[in-house]
Design a protein around this motif. Structure first.
Motif, mmCIF file in Angstrom:
data_model
loop_
_atom_site.group_PDB
_atom_site.id
_atom_site.type_symbol
_atom_site.label_atom_id
_atom_site.label_comp_id
_atom_site.label_asym_id
_atom_site.label_seq_id
_atom_site.Cartn_x
_atom_site.Cartn_y
_atom_site.Cartn_z
ATOM 1 N N GLN A 292 0.824 -1.205 0.000
ATOM 2 C CA GLN A 292 0.000 0.000 0.000
ATOM 3 C C GLN A 292 0.859 1.257 0.000
ATOM 4 O O GLN A 292 0.586 2.219 -0.721
ATOM 5 C CB GLN A 292 -0.944 -0.005 1.210
ATOM 6 N N THR B 21 2.338 2.666 -3.339
ATOM 7 C CA THR B 21 1.377 3.237 -4.307
ATOM 8 C C THR B 21 1.304 2.427 -5.599
ATOM 9 O O THR B 21 0.645 2.841 -6.550
ATOM 10 C CB THR B 21 1.668 4.714 -4.649
ATOM 11 N N ARG C 288 0.179 -0.394 -8.230
ATOM 12 C CA ARG C 288 -1.045 -1.129 -8.526
ATOM 13 C C ARG C 288 -0.774 -2.347 -9.395
ATOM 14 O O ARG C 288 -1.681 -3.127 -9.685
ATOM 15 C CB ARG C 288 -2.071 -0.208 -9.201
ATOM 16 N N GLU D 5 -7.638 -6.317 -3.731
ATOM 17 C CA GLU D 5 -8.418 -5.413 -4.566
ATOM 18 C C GLU D 5 -7.589 -4.202 -4.968
ATOM 19 O O GLU D 5 -6.893 -3.605 -4.165
ATOM 20 C CB GLU D 5 -9.673 -4.972 -3.814
ATOM 21 N N GLY D 6 -7.684 -3.860 -6.239
ATOM 22 C CA GLY D 6 -6.951 -2.722 -6.767
ATOM 23 C C GLY D 6 -5.567 -3.056 -7.287
ATOM 24 O O GLY D 6 -4.892 -2.190 -7.854
ATOM 25 N N PHE D 7 -5.123 -4.307 -7.110
ATOM 26 C CA PHE D 7 -3.810 -4.716 -7.594
ATOM 27 C C PHE D 7 -3.938 -5.667 -8.779
ATOM 28 O O PHE D 7 -4.838 -6.515 -8.811
ATOM 29 C CB PHE D 7 -3.015 -5.417 -6.491
#
Length: 232
Positions: A90, A93, A95, A114-116
């Protein structure tokens, strides 16, 4: 510099890893494949990409792709698990995550992520039912052509190297292109590297020592570096 080395000394060895030798030409091809993979994944200049890999030519190819694209390589300690690993991801930053065979399951243990977007070095059958994509398949589909290189400056951030986390979770240290480049140029002189010398890198590449004192001077000198697998 990568392009120049690949054109002028394509058959000279750059990396020794166990029984394998990777030439400057082969290294540049691998870098280009990673660069095109990341471009297709939507990574743009200034964005971070997490690299969670043990010592290998692939690690340094991924790192080289970050340099060519003007992106930032967040070098993740391969020993991290659970909350510490989640925190480091996290804080980076990033992804997009590149994970090798020994490390990708540590990412799966974190849950949905989630988000990766994770590219994992595992067969597609093993990844079925996970949100991960196959890194070998994605690299095989990627072009070997030279990518367009943005106007990267020496003041731009090249990578994040994390502290040991002795006081709380590991924290990212900012490494700029200037530090990597000046380190490579100056240390090749300080170490008096000769044409047939080999720089030995016995520590993890996610730390600065093997990266800056082993690989960078050899690369800037046009000589070879030996990378140790799974260093202690």
């Amino acid at each position: 510099l990568m392009r120049e080395r690949a054109e002028k000394i394509p058959d000279r060895g750059l990396l020794r890893f166990e029984e394998e030798t990777v030439t400057y030409g082969a290294y540049n091809v691998g870098v280009n494949r990673y660069a095109h993979l990341l471009r297709r994944a939507g990574v743009v200049r200034g964005a971070a990409v997490a690299i969670m890999m043990e010592n290998s030519p692939a690690f340094l190819m991924a790192e080289g792709a970050m340099a060519k694209l003007g992106t930032i390589g967040a070098l993740i300690n391969t020993n991290l698990r659970g909350a510490a690993l989640a925190h480091v991801l996290q804080s980076s930053t990033a992804r997009v995550v590149l994970a090798d065979a020994p490390c990708w399951e540590a990412l799966r243990e974190l849950g949905p992520l989630e988000g990766f977007l994770v590219f994992a070095d595992a067969a597609p059958g093993v990844l079925r039912g996970t949100p991960f994509r196959s890194l070998p398949e994605s690299l095989a589909e990627a072009s070997e052509d030279e990518p367009d290189i943005p106007d990267v400056k020496v003041s731009d951030v090249m990578m994040y190297i994390y502290t040991s986390g002795t006081t709380g979770y590991p924290k990212p240290t900012i490494i700029r292109h200037s530090r990597f480049t000046m380190g490579g140029h100056s240390l090749r002189i300080v170490l008096d590297l000769q044409r047939d010398d080999c720089s030995y890198a016995p520590t993890p590449l996610y730390h600065g020592y093997s990266n800056f004192v082993g690989f960078a001077p050899a690369f800037h000198n046009g000589t070879i570096a030996s990378v140790m697998k799974r260093p202690g």
